[in-house]
Write a protein that holds these residues in place. Structure first.
Motif, PDB file in Angstrom:
ATOM      1  N   LEU A 260     -50.425 -27.988  85.976  1.00 17.75           N
ATOM      2  CA  LEU A 260     -49.021 -28.110  86.354  1.00 17.75           C
ATOM      3  C   LEU A 260     -48.742 -29.464  87.003  1.00 17.75           C
ATOM      4  N   ASP A 261     -49.704 -29.994  87.751  1.00 18.67           N
ATOM      5  CA  ASP A 261     -49.549 -31.289  88.409  1.00 18.67           C
ATOM      6  C   ASP A 261     -49.106 -32.367  87.414  1.00 18.67           C
ATOM      7  N   GLY A 262     -49.706 -32.333  86.232  1.00 19.66           N
ATOM      8  CA  GLY A 262     -49.475 -33.380  85.246  1.00 19.66           C
ATOM      9  C   GLY A 262     -48.051 -33.443  84.741  1.00 19.66           C
ATOM     10  N   LEU A 263     -47.337 -32.313  84.770  1.00 20.73           N
ATOM     11  CA  LEU A 263     -45.943 -32.331  84.338  1.00 20.73           C
ATOM     12  C   LEU A 263     -45.115 -33.230  85.240  1.00 20.73           C
ATOM     13  N   TYR A 264     -45.399 -33.196  86.539  1.00 23.84           N
ATOM     14  CA  TYR A 264     -44.654 -34.063  87.453  1.00 23.84           C
ATOM     15  C   TYR A 264     -45.111 -35.512  87.343  1.00 23.84           C
ATOM     16  N   MET A 265     -46.396 -35.737  87.129  1.00 26.97           N
ATOM     17  CA  MET A 265     -46.905 -37.096  87.056  1.00 26.97           C
ATOM     18  C   MET A 265     -46.280 -37.867  85.900  1.00 26.97           C
ATOM     19  N   ALA A 266     -46.054 -37.201  84.771  1.00 30.04           N
ATOM     20  CA  ALA A 266     -45.622 -37.905  83.563  1.00 30.04           C
ATOM     21  C   ALA A 266     -44.158 -37.722  83.201  1.00 30.04           C
ATOM     22  N   MET A 267     -43.636 -36.510  83.307  1.00 25.61           N
ATOM     23  CA  MET A 267     -42.363 -36.219  82.653  1.00 25.61           C
ATOM     24  C   MET A 267     -41.126 -36.887  83.271  1.00 25.61           C
ATOM     25  N   PRO A 268     -40.972 -36.933  84.590  1.00 27.25           N
ATOM     26  CA  PRO A 268     -39.802 -37.653  85.102  1.00 27.25           C
ATOM     27  C   PRO A 268     -39.806 -39.140  84.716  1.00 27.25           C
ATOM     28  N   PHE A 269     -40.976 -39.771  84.740  1.00 30.97           N
ATOM     29  CA  PHE A 269     -41.072 -41.172  84.311  1.00 30.97           C
ATOM     30  C   PHE A 269     -40.760 -41.298  82.822  1.00 30.97           C
ATOM     31  N   TYR A 270     -41.337 -40.429  82.017  1.00 28.45           N
ATOM     32  CA  TYR A 270     -41.083 -40.402  80.573  1.00 28.45           C
ATOM     33  C   TYR A 270     -39.585 -40.266  80.314  1.00 28.45           C
ATOM     34  N   ALA A 271     -38.944 -39.331  80.981  1.00 30.33           N
ATOM     35  CA  ALA A 271     -37.511 -39.105  80.796  1.00 30.33           C
ATOM     36  C   ALA A 271     -36.694 -40.314  81.228  1.00 30.33           C
ATOM     37  N   GLY A 272     -37.106 -40.950  82.327  1.00 24.87           N
ATOM     38  CA  GLY A 272     -36.403 -42.143  82.777  1.00 24.87           C
ATOM     39  C   GLY A 272     -36.468 -43.261  81.759  1.00 24.87           C
ATOM     40  N   CYS A 273     -37.618 -43.434  81.113  1.00 19.83           N
ATOM     41  CA  CYS A 273     -37.755 -44.460  80.088  1.00 19.83           C
ATOM     42  C   CYS A 273     -36.895 -44.154  78.867  1.00 19.83           C
ATOM     43  N   LEU A 274     -36.832 -42.885  78.466  1.00 17.85           N
ATOM     44  CA  LEU A 274     -35.962 -42.520  77.348  1.00 17.85           C
ATOM     45  C   LEU A 274     -34.514 -42.867  77.656  1.00 17.85           C
TER      46      LEU A 274
END
Length: 368
Positions: A129-143
């Protein structure tokens, strides 16, 4: 009480943490907390904290502290959040280059057969579950910044994590799953770890709220994130500790010896409750619940002592498997007893930064 503590923290404790070891995701969490406090209070002091800390992340030669060529570590993708904050504050191209490189990591990042980014090279085929926070908000911001339409990938990974880790009987999320069923802690049938760790739930809840905020203007599938958050909050709220209004380190095991109301995960839940209510993901009553949880942390663990303010009740670290350290630990089995055995550390970044984020939402609620 909170703002004086945070002011002391960034001047004293955070500086010591930054000087003691290379940059890590806990520092990204502190930078996010400072940025949110700047937005909520209108005080530029918090932005100066970010700018002053940036030299610890980006070295003189322009390279990013802690990045290794060819390494796959979802915790280090999180560095992109701090780089983006520094880029936006300073306008410097070197930070913009760092953001682009962090985003490029995702193009070739290894995935499990379920389509999820795996956790690290030392934890292949594992979804935490930790990894969802590590990657997804940054990923979404880049999109959002790049105008790209890859939202299905993000939502699919949230849905896959739900399928892998949601315990329908408990209405809670298990910490991790080894899709290959190879890890010692993995259930041979489901691949899941044994227990529900509060901070893991907190990472996931915050990721849902943060990504929804960006996704809602770009994809109709943002509604799926809203549904996931509502279901998860409905699942965890019945486990709230009646006395402290917080949540336990092992959420559903009040009878486990040594179990305790834990600060960082409780603050993450409080943040998700209040932000979810502000964004219309859940009803306003959830926001009031979140404020109650944060007040419970303050009353239970924020203390004024001779040398200033200190925050207690924070799990210093926890994980699954032998760990990245050289000690090759054998005790990280994912059982309730394991999570309770991990050391507590006052003023640990996990707890203070999560409280910074939650307090920013409480300030917004109070109209400041």
């Amino acid at each position: 009480m909170w703002l004086p503590y945070f002011s002391q923290y960034v001047e004293r404790e955070l500086v010591q943490f930054l000087g003691a070891r290379p940059w890590n995701y806990k520092n990204d969490l502190c930078m996010t907390g400072a940025a949110l406090l700047a937005e909520a209070t209108g005080e530029e002091t918090w932005n100066r904290v970010i700018a002053d800390s940036g030299k610890r992340l980006l070295k003189e030669d322009g390279s990013v502290e802690g990045w290794k060529e060819g390494e796959h570590n979802i915790d280090k993708v999180s560095f992109g959040k701090s780089l983006a904050l520094l880029r936006n504050l300073t306008g410097e191209e070197r930070y913009a280059q760092g953001v682009r490189k962090a985003y490029a990591f995702l193009d070739h990042y290894p995935r499990t057969v379920t389509g999820n980014f795996w956790h690290k090279d030392i934890y292949p085929n594992q979804v935490w579950l930790d990894g969802l926070y590590m990657a997804m908000p940054f990923y979404a911001g880049c999109l959002t910044e790049n105008g790209e339409d890859r939202w299905d990938d993000i939502v699919d990974q949230f849905q896959s994590a739900h399928d892998l880790l949601w315990d329908e009987k408990k209405k809670l999320y298990i910490h991790g799953c080894d899709v290959s069923r190879q890890a010692d802690w993995a259930d041979p049938e489901t691949g899941r770890s044994p227990a529900v760790w509060l901070r893991a739930e907190g990472w996931y809840l915050m990721a849902l709220a943060d990504v929804y905020e960006l996704a809602v203007e770009h994809t109709p599938r943002a509604g799926e994130l809203k549904e996931l958050l509502g279901r998860a909050l409905d699942g965890i709220l019945p486990y709230q500790d009646e006395r402290s209004h917080m949540f336990l380190q092992v959420v559903d095991c009040p009878d486990t010896e040594g179990n305790y109301p834990e600060t960082s995960g409780s603050a993450m839940v409080a943040y998700a409750l209040m932000k979810g209510a502000r964004l219309g993901m859940v009803e306003e009553a959830y926001g009031r619940k979140g404020s109650q949880v944060l007040d419970g942390i303050r009353d239970a663990y924020l203390e004024k002592e001779e040398d200033g303010w200190h925050l207690y009740g924070i799990c210093a670290s926890a994980g699954l498997g032998p760990g990245p350290d050289p000690h090759n630990r054998k005790d990280r089995t994912g059982t309730p007893e394991y999570y309770v055995s991990e050391a507590q550390m006052r003023d640990n970044q996990h707890g203070t930064a999560a409280c910074m984020m939650a307090v920013s939402e409480q300030i917004r609620r109070n109209g400041r």
